[in-house]
Motif scaffolding. Structure first.
Motif, PDB file in Angstrom:
ATOM      1  N   ASN A 274      19.858  70.569  45.196  1.00  0.00           N
ATOM      2  CA  ASN A 274      19.568  70.868  46.619  1.00  0.00           C
ATOM      3  C   ASN A 274      19.076  69.418  47.037  1.00  0.00           C
ATOM      4  OD1 ASN A 274      18.631  71.710  49.007  1.00  0.00           O
ATOM      5  ND2 ASN A 274      17.401  72.952  48.195  1.00  0.00           N
ATOM      6  N   VAL A 275      19.959  68.597  47.273  1.00  0.00           N
ATOM      7  CA  VAL A 275      19.401  67.172  47.917  1.00  0.00           C
ATOM      8  C   VAL A 275      18.778  67.413  49.310  1.00  0.00           C
ATOM      9  CG1 VAL A 275      20.254  64.898  48.294  1.00  0.00           C
ATOM     10  CG2 VAL A 275      21.472  66.198  46.775  1.00  0.00           C
ATOM     11  N   GLY A 276      19.404  68.123  50.214  1.00  0.00           N
ATOM     12  CA  GLY A 276      18.707  68.180  51.480  1.00  0.00           C
ATOM     13  C   GLY A 276      17.331  68.947  51.560  1.00  0.00           C
ATOM     14  N   GLY A 277      17.128  69.609  50.371  1.00  0.00           N
ATOM     15  CA  GLY A 277      15.698  70.359  50.118  1.00  0.00           C
ATOM     16  C   GLY A 277      14.888  69.445  49.520  1.00  0.00           C
ATOM     17  N   ALA A 278      15.072  68.414  48.701  1.00  0.00           N
ATOM     18  CA  ALA A 278      14.573  67.279  47.982  1.00  0.00           C
ATOM     19  C   ALA A 278      14.138  66.358  49.317  1.00  0.00           C
ATOM     20  CB  ALA A 278      15.437  66.573  47.003  1.00  0.00           C
ATOM     21  N   VAL A 279      15.203  65.984  50.145  1.00  0.00           N
ATOM     22  CA  VAL A 279      14.991  65.334  51.430  1.00  0.00           C
ATOM     23  C   VAL A 279      13.661  65.864  52.265  1.00  0.00           C
ATOM     24  CG1 VAL A 279      15.912  64.438  53.261  1.00  0.00           C
ATOM     25  CG2 VAL A 279      16.829  64.143  51.463  1.00  0.00           C
ATOM     26  N   GLY A 280      13.829  66.952  52.294  1.00  0.00           N
ATOM     27  CA  GLY A 280      12.755  67.967  53.137  1.00  0.00           C
ATOM     28  C   GLY A 280      11.458  67.754  52.536  1.00  0.00           C
ATOM     29  N   LEU A 281      11.420  68.017  51.484  1.00  0.00           N
ATOM     30  CA  LEU A 281      10.054  67.875  50.377  1.00  0.00           C
ATOM     31  C   LEU A 281       9.442  66.396  50.434  1.00  0.00           C
ATOM     32  CD1 LEU A 281       8.031  68.909  48.474  1.00  0.00           C
ATOM     33  CD2 LEU A 281       9.610  68.338  46.733  1.00  0.00           C
ATOM     34  N   ALA A 282      10.373  65.427  50.663  1.00  0.00           N
ATOM     35  CA  ALA A 282       9.883  64.050  50.827  1.00  0.00           C
ATOM     36  C   ALA A 282       9.067  63.864  52.112  1.00  0.00           C
ATOM     37  CB  ALA A 282      10.740  63.001  50.395  1.00  0.00           C
TER      38      ALA A 282
END
Length: 407
Positions: A274-282
């Motif tokens: 979930n790259v989008g989720g990881a970007v959102g977490l950052a």
């Protein structure tokens, strides 16, 4: 006036014709525009499968994913990026430890110690391990203020091989003494699995300072999107553990009859992530840094004290755990109203635009210990205000009257 309204447009919304008062932050937090925009921008301009392509878009997605991992590593003070694993949520992180560590390193007669207040996500995996390996669950019971007495901590002893504990109880709001628990566990030769889902939105978490062996948390409880979580693990332990899931991306090589696995962290990240989720977490981490934990702690302590003082003046309301604000008390308030089921309390408050939780909060062993089937739960975050609390208290005062029970 809420200084964060422009960052959280959902807080401007009406709910049943009233201004939304969102007090269910222990379940999930609202998302600031900066997080929403970061996820949107990723999917608009950088979406590709990471680690698998040699073209520019895939390289960009890979870089963003790994930059997000580095942001998490720095945020929790892990030593290396490879100690940070992305999962779907804290539940998956805890299951990963149970299946990959518990089933492979626990044996018959070993003891697993955990507070009775744990979320089901930090109970059921250890029940599974205990059944499979012949280990024993040893529960630690809090006092009336929600704290663990020394006699309960003394249960961590020579037979203890794993301690699973939430940093903050999702029902009582208690901040547990993690440093003391870790000291006792390591003296006994046990590993410590820390559930940070309820703490990391509110307090800084330094995994090296705490010296925990594993730490799990979900992004959605700390302003990030749903569907992304983190497991921190000490490198030496993760290297000894077999993969939890197998499939694409987590391999070094595969033959018809055998396979070798990729090094950390890819060994534990099977399939498309979930790259989008990881970007959102950052992006959520960046936002939390901008606000600052000092501001978050100060704001929430003031709101908690204000709410508890107000609730103490309302007849027929019982608060569970410590009824005073303080360093060992987070902004989670579980309570009941005499003669009214928690679901009815929640529905009545909902008619005034106030969103709270009602139920067992995935903590049925604790409910049984408290002698109740369910509670109401109001949980605070830094974007709440005293005006929110006033509306909540005013609505709470009317609950029994709605049902013809008097004041």
């Amino acid at each position: 006036m809420n200084p964060y309204l422009n960052d959280f447009p959902i807080l401007k919304e009406e709910h049943n014709g009233k201004r939304l008062v969102y007090l269910d932050n222990a379940a999930t937090t609202q998302k600031p525009l900066s997080v929403i925009r970061a996820v949107d921008e990723y999917y608009r301009s950088s979406n590709a499968n990471p680690h698998r392509g040699l073209y520019e878009l895939s390289i960009r997605a890979t870089q963003m994913y790994e930059d997000s991992r580095a942001a998490v590593r720095e945020f929790i003070h892990a030593e290396k990026d490879c100690e940070v694993l992305f999962t779907r949520n804290a539940s998956e992180s805890l299951n990963l430890v149970a299946y990959s560590y518990g089933l492979n390193f626990m044996k018959e007669g070993d003891e697993i110690a955990l507070p009775v207040s744990e979320h089901h996500s930090n109970v059921l995996p250890w029940q599974m391990v205990a059944r499979a390996k012949g280990a024993k669950l040893v529960f630690l019971y809090p006092d009336k203020n929600g704290r663990l007495p020394q006699a309960e901590l003394d249960k961590i002893g020579p037979k203890t091989k794993l301690v699973a504990v939430a940093h903050v109880s999702n029902v009582l709001g208690t901040v547990y003494p993690v440093e003391e628990i870790v000291r006792r566990a390591h003296k006994a030769g046990a590993v410590v699995v820390l559930d940070c889902a309820q703490s990391i939105p509110h307090y800084p978490v330094d995994v090296k300072k705490l010296d925990v062996d594993f730490a799990a948390f979900s992004g959605h409880k700390m302003l990030a999107p749903m569907g992304v979580g983190v497991l921190y693990g000490k490198e030496e332990l993760l290297n000894q553990m077999p993969p939890f899931l197998t499939g694409g991306e987590m391999i070094e090589s595969v033959s018809e009859q055998d396979a070798t696995f990729a090094p950390l962290p890819q060994k534990f990240e099977a399939g498309t992530q979930n790259v989008g989720g990881a970007v959102g977490l950052a992006a959520a981490i960046d936002y939390l840094k901008q606000i600052g934990y000092d501001t978050i702690i100060k704001t929430e302590e003031e709101l908690l004290s204000y709410a508890l003082d107000g609730m103490a003046k309302i007849p027929h309301v019982t608060v569970y755990g410590d009824t005073r604000a303080g360093e060992q008390r987070c902004g989670v308030i579980s309570f009941n109203v005499d003669g009214v089921h928690p679901h009815d309390v929640s529905s009545i408050l909902d008619s005034d635009g106030v969103a709270i939780r009602a139920g067992h909060h995935c903590a049925q062993p604790l409910m049984q210990y408290l002698g109740v089937n369910a509670t109401c739960r109001a949980s605070l975050y830094f974007y709440n205000t005293k005006e929110d609390i006033d509306i909540f208290l005013a609505s709470l005062k009317k609950v029994r009257g709605w049902l013809g029970l008097g004041d």
